[in-house]
Motif scaffolding. Structure first.
Motif, PDB file in Angstrom:
ATOM      1  N   MET A   1       0.836  -1.189   0.000  1.00 57.18           N
ATOM      2  CA  MET A   1       0.000   0.000   0.000  1.00 57.18           C
ATOM      3  C   MET A   1       0.872   1.240   0.000  1.00 57.18           C
ATOM      4  N   LEU A   2       2.091   1.081  -0.453  1.00 56.77           N
ATOM      5  CA  LEU A   2       2.993   2.226  -0.613  1.00 56.77           C
ATOM      6  C   LEU A   2       2.648   2.866  -1.939  1.00 56.77           C
ATOM      7  N   PHE A   3       1.819   3.906  -1.907  1.00 62.39           N
ATOM      8  CA  PHE A   3       1.312   4.501  -3.115  1.00 62.39           C
ATOM      9  C   PHE A   3       2.385   5.333  -3.790  1.00 62.39           C
ATOM     10  N   ARG A   4       2.103   5.685  -5.045  1.00 61.24           N
ATOM     11  CA  ARG A   4       3.072   6.367  -5.887  1.00 61.24           C
ATOM     12  C   ARG A   4       3.598   7.636  -5.246  1.00 61.24           C
ATOM     13  N   SER A   5       2.730   8.409  -4.590  1.00 57.07           N
ATOM     14  CA  SER A   5       3.174   9.673  -4.012  1.00 57.07           C
ATOM     15  C   SER A   5       4.251   9.460  -2.957  1.00 57.07           C
ATOM     16  N   VAL A  78       3.747   2.187   4.911  1.00 55.23           N
ATOM     17  CA  VAL A  78       2.344   2.017   4.520  1.00 55.23           C
ATOM     18  C   VAL A  78       1.712   3.393   4.407  1.00 55.23           C
ATOM     19  N   ASP A  79       1.502   3.841   3.192  1.00 57.06           N
ATOM     20  CA  ASP A  79       0.905   5.149   2.972  1.00 57.06           C
ATOM     21  C   ASP A  79      -0.617   5.029   2.996  1.00 57.06           C
ATOM     22  N   GLU A  80      -1.314   6.139   3.234  1.00 58.73           N
ATOM     23  CA  GLU A  80      -2.773   6.159   3.322  1.00 58.73           C
ATOM     24  C   GLU A  80      -3.277   5.114   4.316  1.00 58.73           C
ATOM     25  N   SER A  81      -2.664   5.083   5.490  1.00 60.68           N
ATOM     26  CA  SER A  81      -2.955   4.028   6.471  1.00 60.68           C
ATOM     27  C   SER A  81      -4.361   4.115   7.054  1.00 60.68           C
ATOM     28  N   SER A  82      -5.043   5.240   6.893  1.00 58.08           N
ATOM     29  CA  SER A  82      -6.417   5.313   7.390  1.00 58.08           C
ATOM     30  C   SER A  82      -7.326   4.345   6.641  1.00 58.08           C
ATOM     31  N   MET A  83      -6.908   3.903   5.452  1.00 56.33           N
ATOM     32  CA  MET A  83      -7.696   2.954   4.669  1.00 56.33           C
ATOM     33  C   MET A  83      -7.446   1.506   5.079  1.00 56.33           C
ATOM     34  N   LEU A  84      -6.457   1.269   5.901  1.00 59.20           N
ATOM     35  CA  LEU A  84      -6.032  -0.088   6.236  1.00 59.20           C
ATOM     36  C   LEU A  84      -6.969  -0.708   7.270  1.00 59.20           C
ATOM     37  N   ASP A  85      -7.564  -1.862   6.934  1.00 54.69           N
ATOM     38  CA  ASP A  85      -8.441  -2.529   7.896  1.00 54.69           C
ATOM     39  C   ASP A  85      -7.668  -3.603   8.650  1.00 54.69           C
ATOM     40  N   LEU A  86      -8.301  -4.147   9.689  1.00 59.19           N
ATOM     41  CA  LEU A  86      -7.621  -5.106  10.564  1.00 59.19           C
ATOM     42  C   LEU A  86      -7.166  -6.375   9.845  1.00 59.19           C
ATOM     43  N   ALA A 388     -15.676   5.161 -14.591  1.00 57.95           N
ATOM     44  CA  ALA A 388     -14.858   5.904 -13.620  1.00 57.95           C
ATOM     45  C   ALA A 388     -14.626   7.354 -14.009  1.00 57.95           C
ATOM     46  N   TRP A 389     -15.448   7.906 -14.917  1.00 58.60           N
ATOM     47  CA  TRP A 389     -15.352   9.341 -15.157  1.00 58.60           C
ATOM     48  C   TRP A 389     -15.722  10.087 -13.881  1.00 58.60           C
ATOM     49  N   ALA A 390     -16.700   9.531 -13.159  1.00 62.15           N
ATOM     50  CA  ALA A 390     -17.062  10.048 -11.842  1.00 62.15           C
ATOM     51  C   ALA A 390     -16.963   8.906 -10.848  1.00 62.15           C
ATOM     52  N   LEU A 391     -16.392   9.164  -9.693  1.00 57.79           N
ATOM     53  CA  LEU A 391     -16.198   8.141  -8.670  1.00 57.79           C
ATOM     54  C   LEU A 391     -16.763   8.629  -7.341  1.00 57.79           C
ATOM     55  N   THR A 392     -17.123   7.675  -6.483  1.00 56.93           N
ATOM     56  CA  THR A 392     -17.454   8.067  -5.119  1.00 56.93           C
ATOM     57  C   THR A 392     -16.168   8.447  -4.397  1.00 56.93           C
ATOM     58  N   VAL A 393     -16.307   9.273  -3.382  1.00 56.76           N
ATOM     59  CA  VAL A 393     -15.139   9.691  -2.616  1.00 56.76           C
ATOM     60  C   VAL A 393     -14.459   8.484  -1.995  1.00 56.76           C
ATOM     61  N   HIS A 394     -15.251   7.503  -1.552  1.00 58.80           N
ATOM     62  CA  HIS A 394     -14.672   6.297  -0.959  1.00 58.80           C
ATOM     63  C   HIS A 394     -13.763   5.575  -1.953  1.00 58.80           C
ATOM     64  N   LYS A 395     -14.198   5.500  -3.220  1.00 52.45           N
ATOM     65  CA  LYS A 395     -13.391   4.825  -4.230  1.00 52.45           C
ATOM     66  C   LYS A 395     -12.111   5.591  -4.548  1.00 52.45           C
ATOM     67  N   ALA A 396     -12.160   6.909  -4.407  1.00 54.28           N
ATOM     68  CA  ALA A 396     -11.007   7.736  -4.762  1.00 54.28           C
ATOM     69  C   ALA A 396     -10.004   7.862  -3.632  1.00 54.28           C
ATOM     70  N   GLN A 397     -10.386   7.459  -2.419  1.00 48.99           N
ATOM     71  CA  GLN A 397      -9.471   7.610  -1.291  1.00 48.99           C
ATOM     72  C   GLN A 397      -8.171   6.854  -1.556  1.00 48.99           C
ATOM     73  N   GLY A 398      -7.062   7.505  -1.294  1.00 49.73           N
ATOM     74  CA  GLY A 398      -5.755   6.905  -1.549  1.00 49.73           C
ATOM     75  C   GLY A 398      -5.170   7.310  -2.887  1.00 49.73           C
ATOM     76  N   SER A 399      -5.976   7.943  -3.752  1.00 50.03           N
ATOM     77  CA  SER A 399      -5.497   8.391  -5.059  1.00 50.03           C
ATOM     78  C   SER A 399      -5.348   9.898  -5.054  1.00 50.03           C
ATOM     79  N   GLU A 400      -4.710  10.413  -6.079  1.00 45.88           N
ATOM     80  CA  GLU A 400      -4.589  11.855  -6.251  1.00 45.88           C
ATOM     81  C   GLU A 400      -4.734  12.175  -7.726  1.00 45.88           C
ATOM     82  N   TYR A 401      -5.216  13.362  -8.034  1.00 46.99           N
ATOM     83  CA  TYR A 401      -5.507  13.770  -9.405  1.00 46.99           C
ATOM     84  C   TYR A 401      -5.069  15.219  -9.592  1.00 46.99           C
TER      85      TYR A 401
END
Length: 497
Positions: A1-5, A78-86, A388-401
């Motif tokens: 989960m080490l994202f590109r950023s 581990v980036d964006e760790s708020s998305m990480l579940d147990l 995916a032209w439009a996404l829910t915020v949940h789906k976009a979490q962890g990405s950047e544009y």
């Protein structure tokens, strides 16, 4: 989960003269743990889609990497760790060598994980793990309206950004007489934790973050405002390609300003039928060559996972499709900073979409030389793809544009929460536009979600707190701050958070 950023930032450190014994590698956790072939699994879900998808409660036996075959890594970030579940965190920790280090990087104020648990929040609150909170903005503090808006929203305040309104009577975005959107205003914003940032509100023509108010939830209003933006109503969007640079976000999948409505409009506007592009159907959803799509379930056979973004490059005779993941956007990023610039389509071009040729397919195919992967889908497999032209915020979490348009409606009230808007706003790198009735944004900023989780992780870790070591990052951050101060306006510094 080490994202590109995060990987890019570590790579910048490595190339700045700091010696590292191993190169920096980036991967999703699923790929890092080497998922076993022949498995399919539920993907992460947003609140509205929880009825037709399930999250895994255990990954036992799902990965080739575990304590018997640990990862060959001394440090795992581990980036964006708020998305990480147990469950996924348990699988990752099981695969890390006992003498290795793991660093969790994340923002506990963003949306919590869709799966069970609250890993990042529990780790911090337990006091058993060294932790440091980055509060000071060392770069872009005065220049970035996006950073300022994110901090204001997280603090419970409406962002002080240029505001205009959508006027259906003239079909355009016009000045709002109730607010001042010309001239500049200097002020001070108090951040969580007490630190302050001085800023100067930008004019509409120079702003990277703006708010367009709408009179109501009418779908025509959202589509009309988007059309005005495509026609050049906001100078900050000039030169950006809507097909690869701009992402529309929304809380809901159905109803006004939903992914369902906005994807239909955006597909027709950005990738219209004709031009020799074939299409197929998945129920009521049309999938066309050149479309942006998102994988919504983990498929261990294809090695594509929930949240992977791709471009449809071909529709086959049997109704199946071929998708390149890491496509147009990934290829485009390869050229950033180079000596030559591509002749990219722009947001301008009026009502005729033929004026703005969108070579998404060519860019996606070219990205195969830069790490992109082509994956084939049968007609039955199309259920795993969503537009995916439009996404829910949940789906976009962890990405950047590069550019984000966030649409909020009063009908979204069940999900209009501060952490959702804060998460969405922080997805934007260069330009942020909020399209929302005034009441909708005010409701979201003032509503703090009840995201409490019934978990015992913090309680189990708490006995270790008295013996927790001090955080080595504290000294490192202080040193970085000193270095920035020495360099002054010469550049360099700690990334803003």
């Amino acid at each position: 989960m080490l994202f590109r950023s995060a990987a890019q930032r570590l790579a910048e450190i490595a190339t700045a003269g700091r010696r590292m014994s191993q190169p920096v590698q980036s991967s999703t956790i699923h790929r890092l743990l080497e998922t076993r072939k022949g498995r399919k699994g539920g993907g992460d879900t947003d609140d509205e889609s929880a009825d037709d998808q399930t999250s895994s409660l255990s990954y036992k036996g799902a990965f080739a990497r575990n304590r018997s075959s640990p990862l060959d890594a001394d440090v795992v970030v581990v980036d964006e760790s708020s998305m990480l579940d147990l469950p996924l965190c348990a699988a990752l920790l099981d695969a890390i060598k006992p003498d290795a280090q793991i660093v969790f990087v994340g923002d506990a104020d963003q949306l919590p994980s869709v799966g069970p648990g609250s890993v990042l929040g529990d780790i911090i609150s337990s006091g058993a793990v060294p932790a440091v909170q980055l509060r000071d903005v060392f770069r872009q503090a005065e220049a970035s309206g996006i950073v300022r808006a994110a901090h204001a929203i997280n603090g419970g305040f409406l962002p002080a950004v240029p505001t205009r309104r959508w006027d259906p009577s003239v079909g355009d975005i016009v000045r709002d007489d109730s607010v001042v959107d010309h001239g500049s205003i200097k002020g001070t914003l108090t951040l969580p934790g007490g630190s302050e940032v001085t800023y100067e509100t930008q004019t509409w023509d120079g702003a990277d973050c703006v708010w367009v108010t709408l009179p109501d939830d009418s779908p025509a209003g959202f589509e009309g405002a988007l059309e005005a933006l495509f026609r050049g109503a906001l100078p900050a969007l000039d030169g950006l390609d809507p097909a690869s640079d701009l992402q529309v976000l929304t809380p809901f999948r159905r109803g006004p300003a939903s992914t369902q409505q906005l994807n239909a409009y955006l597909q027709a506007r950005l990738n219209p039928p004709g031009r020799g592009r074939l299409e197929t159907r998945n129920g009521d959803v049309i999938i066309r060559e050149g479309d942006r799509v998102l994988q919504q379930r983990n498929d261990y056979t294809k090695e594509v996972f929930n949240g992977d973004l791709g471009t449809v490059v071909a529709v086959d005779g049997d109704g199946g499709v071929r998708v390149v993941f890491g496509g147009a956007a990934a290829h485009k990023s390869q050229g950033q900073g180079g000596d030559e610039e591509e002749d990219e389509p722009t947001l301008e071009g009026g009502d005729d979409s033929s004026d703005t040729p969108l070579d998404t397919i060519e860019r996606a195919l070219a990205s195969l030389k830069h790490g992109g992967r082509e994956v084939s889908y049968t007609r039955t497999d199309l259920r795993d793809l969503i537009p995916a032209w439009a996404l829910t915020v949940h789906k976009a979490q962890g990405s950047e544009y590069r550019a984000v348009v966030l649409t909020l409606a009063n009908a979204h009230r069940p999900l209009l929460r501060r952490e959702l808007v804060y998460t969405a706003v922080s997805r934007a790198k260069e330009v942020l536009v909020v399209l929302a009735p005034r009441q909708a944004l005010e409701t979201a900023v003032n509503a703090v979600g009840t995201n409490s989780r019934n978990t015992t992780l913090a309680r189990r870790l708490a006995p270790l707190a008295p013996n927790a070591p001090s955080c080595p990052a504290t000294a490192a951050i202080a040193a970085a701050a000193d270095e920035v101060e020495r360099k002054g306006a010469g550049g360099g510094g700690v990334e803003e958070v």
